[in-house]
Motif scaffolding. Structure first.
Motif, PDB file in Angstrom:
ATOM      1  N   GLY A   1     -31.495  10.418   1.983  1.00 50.78           N
ATOM      2  CA  GLY A   1     -31.655   8.941   0.621  1.00 50.78           C
ATOM      3  C   GLY A   1     -30.310   9.223  -0.241  1.00 50.78           C
ATOM      4  N   VAL A   2     -29.053  10.057   0.184  1.00 51.68           N
ATOM      5  CA  VAL A   2     -27.549   9.850  -0.330  1.00 51.68           C
ATOM      6  C   VAL A   2     -27.046   8.896   0.074  1.00 51.68           C
ATOM      7  CG1 VAL A   2     -25.831  11.373  -1.489  1.00 51.68           C
ATOM      8  CG2 VAL A   2     -28.217  12.420  -1.157  1.00 51.68           C
ATOM      9  N   ASP A   3     -26.868   8.209  -0.396  1.00 48.05           N
ATOM     10  CA  ASP A   3     -25.731   6.689   0.234  1.00 48.05           C
ATOM     11  C   ASP A   3     -24.626   7.387  -0.456  1.00 48.05           C
ATOM     12  OD1 ASP A   3     -24.939   5.226   0.928  1.00 48.05           O
ATOM     13  OD2 ASP A   3     -26.128   3.382   0.557  1.00 48.05           O
ATOM     14  N   TRP A   4     -23.531   7.446   0.848  1.00 46.94           N
ATOM     15  CA  TRP A   4     -21.947   7.976   0.537  1.00 46.94           C
ATOM     16  C   TRP A   4     -21.562   6.414  -1.173  1.00 46.94           C
ATOM     17  CZ3 TRP A   4     -18.645  10.701  -0.601  1.00 46.94           C
ATOM     18  CH2 TRP A   4     -17.437  10.609  -0.634  1.00 46.94           C
ATOM     19  N   ASN A   5     -22.157   5.630  -0.999  1.00 52.03           N
ATOM     20  CA  ASN A   5     -20.919   4.390  -1.492  1.00 52.03           C
ATOM     21  C   ASN A   5     -22.071   4.246  -2.141  1.00 52.03           C
ATOM     22  OD1 ASN A   5     -19.794   3.212   0.990  1.00 52.03           O
ATOM     23  ND2 ASN A   5     -21.623   1.938   1.958  1.00 52.03           N
ATOM     24  N   VAL A   6     -22.270   4.261  -2.747  1.00 52.50           N
ATOM     25  CA  VAL A   6     -23.555   4.177  -4.358  1.00 52.50           C
ATOM     26  C   VAL A   6     -23.173   5.210  -5.151  1.00 52.50           C
ATOM     27  CG1 VAL A   6     -25.978   4.806  -5.263  1.00 52.50           C
ATOM     28  CG2 VAL A   6     -25.870   3.583  -3.592  1.00 52.50           C
ATOM     29  N   LEU A   7     -22.596   6.506  -4.187  1.00 49.41           N
ATOM     30  CA  LEU A   7     -22.069   8.000  -5.049  1.00 49.41           C
ATOM     31  C   LEU A   7     -21.134   7.406  -5.070  1.00 49.41           C
ATOM     32  CD1 LEU A   7     -23.683  10.783  -5.262  1.00 49.41           C
ATOM     33  CD2 LEU A   7     -22.174  11.692  -3.333  1.00 49.41           C
ATOM     34  N   ALA A   8     -19.848   7.375  -4.514  1.00 48.06           N
ATOM     35  CA  ALA A   8     -18.842   6.660  -4.865  1.00 48.06           C
ATOM     36  C   ALA A   8     -18.607   5.267  -5.549  1.00 48.06           C
ATOM     37  CB  ALA A   8     -18.048   6.241  -3.683  1.00 48.06           C
ATOM     38  N   ALA A   9     -19.146   5.082  -5.567  1.00 48.45           N
ATOM     39  CA  ALA A   9     -19.457   3.639  -7.501  1.00 48.45           C
ATOM     40  C   ALA A   9     -19.549   4.320  -8.487  1.00 48.45           C
ATOM     41  CB  ALA A   9     -21.228   2.779  -6.595  1.00 48.45           C
ATOM     42  N   GLU A  10     -20.595   5.071  -7.902  1.00 48.82           N
ATOM     43  CA  GLU A  10     -20.844   6.456  -9.513  1.00 48.82           C
ATOM     44  C   GLU A  10     -20.112   7.027 -10.477  1.00 48.82           C
ATOM     45  OE1 GLU A  10     -24.731   9.068  -9.206  1.00 48.82           O
ATOM     46  OE2 GLU A  10     -25.746   6.964  -9.022  1.00 48.82           O
ATOM     47  N   MET A  11     -19.161   7.685  -9.024  1.00 47.42           N
ATOM     48  CA  MET A  11     -18.071   8.528  -9.129  1.00 47.42           C
ATOM     49  C   MET A  11     -16.973   7.743  -9.798  1.00 47.42           C
ATOM     50  SD  MET A  11     -18.107  11.127  -6.167  1.00 47.42           S
ATOM     51  CE  MET A  11     -16.548  11.785  -6.579  1.00 47.42           C
ATOM     52  N   ARG A  12     -16.498   6.149  -9.668  1.00 48.54           N
ATOM     53  CA  ARG A  12     -16.228   5.293  -9.926  1.00 48.54           C
ATOM     54  C   ARG A  12     -15.718   4.905 -11.329  1.00 48.54           C
ATOM     55  NH1 ARG A  12     -15.272   3.337  -5.035  1.00 48.54           N
ATOM     56  NH2 ARG A  12     -16.775   2.172  -4.868  1.00 48.54           N
ATOM     57  N   ALA A  13     -17.344   4.566 -11.498  1.00 44.46           N
ATOM     58  CA  ALA A  13     -17.334   3.928 -13.444  1.00 44.46           C
ATOM     59  C   ALA A  13     -18.360   5.877 -13.995  1.00 44.46           C
ATOM     60  CB  ALA A  13     -19.192   3.792 -12.928  1.00 44.46           C
ATOM     61  N   ASN A  14     -17.918   6.823 -13.647  1.00 47.71           N
ATOM     62  CA  ASN A  14     -17.532   7.937 -14.178  1.00 47.71           C
ATOM     63  C   ASN A  14     -16.154   7.659 -14.578  1.00 47.71           C
ATOM     64  OD1 ASN A  14     -20.543   8.567 -14.450  1.00 47.71           O
ATOM     65  ND2 ASN A  14     -20.430  10.123 -13.200  1.00 47.71           N
ATOM     66  N   ILE A  15     -15.615   7.967 -13.912  1.00 41.64           N
ATOM     67  CA  ILE A  15     -13.777   8.556 -14.064  1.00 41.64           C
ATOM     68  C   ILE A  15     -14.126   6.576 -14.919  1.00 41.64           C
ATOM     69  CG2 ILE A  15     -11.334   8.271 -13.004  1.00 41.64           C
ATOM     70  CD1 ILE A  15     -12.908   9.375 -10.522  1.00 41.64           C
ATOM     71  N   HIS A  16     -14.049   5.855 -14.959  1.00 42.29           N
ATOM     72  CA  HIS A  16     -13.388   4.846 -16.135  1.00 42.29           C
ATOM     73  C   HIS A  16     -13.865   4.977 -16.949  1.00 42.29           C
ATOM     74  CE1 HIS A  16     -11.432   1.623 -13.535  1.00 42.29           C
ATOM     75  NE2 HIS A  16     -12.771   1.756 -12.681  1.00 42.29           N
ATOM     76  N   LEU A  17     -15.385   5.326 -18.132  1.00 42.80           N
ATOM     77  CA  LEU A  17     -16.064   5.842 -19.024  1.00 42.80           C
ATOM     78  C   LEU A  17     -15.121   6.645 -19.318  1.00 42.80           C
ATOM     79  CD1 LEU A  17     -18.386   5.627 -20.118  1.00 42.80           C
ATOM     80  CD2 LEU A  17     -19.521   6.992 -19.737  1.00 42.80           C
ATOM     81  N   GLY A  18     -15.199   8.052 -18.691  1.00 39.39           N
ATOM     82  CA  GLY A  18     -13.890   8.898 -19.282  1.00 39.39           C
ATOM     83  C   GLY A  18     -12.354   8.516 -19.630  1.00 39.39           C
ATOM     84  N   LEU A  19     -11.551   7.673 -18.984  1.00 42.25           N
ATOM     85  CA  LEU A  19      -9.914   6.771 -19.012  1.00 42.25           C
ATOM     86  C   LEU A  19     -10.584   6.023 -20.376  1.00 42.25           C
ATOM     87  CD1 LEU A  19      -9.034   5.895 -15.744  1.00 42.25           C
ATOM     88  CD2 LEU A  19      -8.504   8.234 -17.196  1.00 42.25           C
TER      89      LEU A  19
END
Lengths: 382, 197
Positions: B59-77
């Motif tokens: 149920g965990v897709d690495w690609n989806v997880l990586a996209a979410e992490m990138r989005a969170n990083i952008h939001l933080g910046l």
């Protein structure tokens, strides 16, 4: 400009006006000129310039920068004049004078005299602040007119005798050594004048000299007795036999010396120059010690003063007196004749440095500086 | 022969070296068997990682997880950028600005107050001086003139102007002082004296 700024400026101007408010003194009535009816000099103009008198609290402060023009109404040439300056209640038991030596004013001609003084006194009110009167006028035949309250006759005559000595010297140099010789001589005089050490001197006749601002805060300088050495002028009619003073740092106290009249004429007044040498080897004339009693022909006397003399360089710093020397500067005989050092006496380099130049020598050097050699020659041949 | 460092070989394997270092390392690796082995080993690491990602929990897709992490990083910046901009505006308006006119008036007024205080102190000093008991009279000759003072009253014959200095001063222990001035224009000599009675 905004209203706020205008109001602020108005407040500032009002404050400035309030601070500047001091009651002023009427200077025209504050200065009184007293010349005797038979005076050979008359006042033709009085300019008070930027003089001002103000009352500050319980004190009157007068800053006077006036210029008088005097006319020679006599039939003789005027060679010098002394005005007596009396500041009622202002001076602590003293008076002042303004003298103009080395003059040569023809009958009918005018000359200026500057009067610059400052005084502070309690505001007692009433009467002129300053009275100026004629103390004396010396003419070219060495006759004198005036009250002579300040012994102006002696000082004006001595200056005139020095002027004649120096003019004669420069004329002789011009005749014997030409223009080149005169140039060398006048430049040597200029050099001596420029090299004189500049010192400020204070005297207290009796009592203790107030502590100097630059005196050491912790050390008490003990008095020590210091003997004088004497600079002998071959032509001097008075010998200095022995002498000493108590010295502490920059002060010389109670000078005393034994003097002997070598001449067969009695002496009415004489002055001894007091030269001090400091730890750096600089030697300068600190003052003169007068002897005002009669010194009999061939007689001896003890000259004793209670005064204290303090010297300090004009440029600042402190002098530590290391040695003292004395020499005779002038003598007035009881028959009203005078002795002054000759140019030969002044050829001694040490004396040449210590003995002050005459006003006439200073005037001739100034003339050379400003107008050159030909103007000096024209003046000497006049 | 000097081998490239292990870090350089790792970056070389991932094609992450700068151009010049890459060329230099490539030249070395082409002739060095040992380094070729190291590079090969580093080149296999991404493939191993890919294989590992296949072992992720169901149920965990690495690609989806990586996209979410990138989005969170952008939001933080972006959030930190916004906070910085707000702070700098706050700094600009923290102190109200003073116009140059108001500043000038303020300075002049302060100067006037100081001058007034000084004048008052001077007047008081002179008033106190004349009220004091007299001290021994000091006779003085200096470049600025000659004078008598007992600390209470003063008489001074001054130089003709503040810039002029006496050419010669003298005192007499008999109680007098003199200062000599020469007028530079006319050459006239003036001698001021004070005398103690």
């Amino acid at each position: 400009m905004s209203t706020l700024i205008k109001r602020a400026a108005a407040v500032v101007l009002c404050a400035a006006w309030a601070i500047a408010q001091e009651s002023t003194v009427d200077l025209k009535s504050g200065l009184k000129l007293n010349l005797p009816k038979d005076s050979p000099l008359t006042v033709t103009a009085l300019d008070l310039g930027d003089s001002k008198g103000t009352v500050r609290g319980g004190a009157v402060v007068l800053d006077m920068h006036a210029s008088l023009r005097l006319r020679n109404g006599s039939g003789k040439r005027v060679k010098g004049v002394t005005l007596l300056v009396l500041a009622q209640e202002a001076s602590p038991g003293g008076k002042g004078s303004v003298a103009v030596p080395a003059l040569d004013v023809a009958p009918g001609d005018e000359f200026p005299v500057r009067l610059d003084l400052r005084m502070v006194r309690p505001n007692a009110g009433g009467g002129p602040l300053v009275q100026v009167s004629l103390d004396g006028v010396l003419f070219d035949d060495l006759t004198f007119f005036g009250d002579n309250r300040l012994n102006s006759r002696r000082s004006l005559t001595l200056w005139e005798l020095e002027a004649r000595r120096d003019r004669k010297h420069f004329v002789q140099v011009l005749e014997s050594r030409g223009e080149e010789g005169l140039t060398k001589e006048i430049l040597a005089a200029k050099g001596r004048q420029a090299e004189r050490p500049r010192v400020d001197v204070q005297v207290v006749r009796r009592g203790t000299m107030p502590r100097a601002a630059n005196a050491p805060a912790t050390n008490v300088e003990m008095d020590r007795d210091m003997q004088f050495s004497f600079l002998r002028m071959p032509g001097a009619p008075v010998d200095l036999m022995a002498g000493a003073a108590r010295v502490a740092g920059d002060e010389a106290k109670a000078p005393h010396m034994e003097i002997r009249n070598r001449d067969s004429k009695s002496i009415r007044h004489l002055e001894i120059g007091l030269a001090l040498k400091d730890a750096q080897g600089r030697e300068f004339l600190a003052g003169t010690v007068p002897y005002t009693e009669t010194l009999a022909a061939k007689g001896t006397a003890l000259l004793k003063e209670e005064s204290t003399l303090r010297v300090r360089p004009s440029a600042g710093g402190r002098v530590m007196i290391e040695s003292m020397a004395g020499f005779v500067t002038n003598v007035e005989y009881s028959d009203s004749s005078y002795w002054i050092p000759s140019r030969g006496d002044l050829n001694d380099p040490r004396l040449g440095r210590l003995v002050p130049p005459s006003p006439e020598e200073q005037r001739l050097v100034q003339l050379y500086n400003r107008k050159g050699l030909q103007a000096l020659i024209a003046e000497l041949r006049r | 022969m000097k081998h490239p460092s292990i870090q350089e070989l790792a970056l070389f394997a991932g094609r992450d070296l700068p151009l010049w270092t890459r060329w230099r390392t490539a030249r070395h690796v082409s002739g060095c068997e040992q380094c070729q082995r190291e590079v090969r080993a580093f080149s296999e690491v991404p493939r191993a990682a890919m294989a590992e990602s296949g072992a992720m929990p169901p149920g965990v897709d690495w690609n989806v997880l990586a996209a979410e992490m990138r989005a969170n990083i952008h939001l933080g910046l972006e959030a930190s950028e916004a906070i910085r901009a707000y702070d700098s505006k706050q700094d600009e308006h923290r102190y109200p600005s003073l116009s140059w006119k108001a500043a000038a008036v303020g300075t002049a007024f302060a100067g006037l107050l100081m001058f007034g205080y000084w004048m008052g102190a001077m007047k008081k000093q002179e008033a106190i001086a004349v009220m004091r008991a007299p001290e021994p009279v000091v006779i003085e000759a200096s470049a600025g003139g000659v004078g008598l003072s007992d600390g209470r009253k003063t008489l001074k014959l001054t130089a003709p102007s503040e810039t002029r200095r006496a050419d010669l001063v003298s005192v007499s222990t008999g109680g007098s002082a003199g200062a000599r001035y020469i007028d530079e224009e006319t050459g006239q000599v003036t001698v001021n004296n004070v005398y103690l009675d």
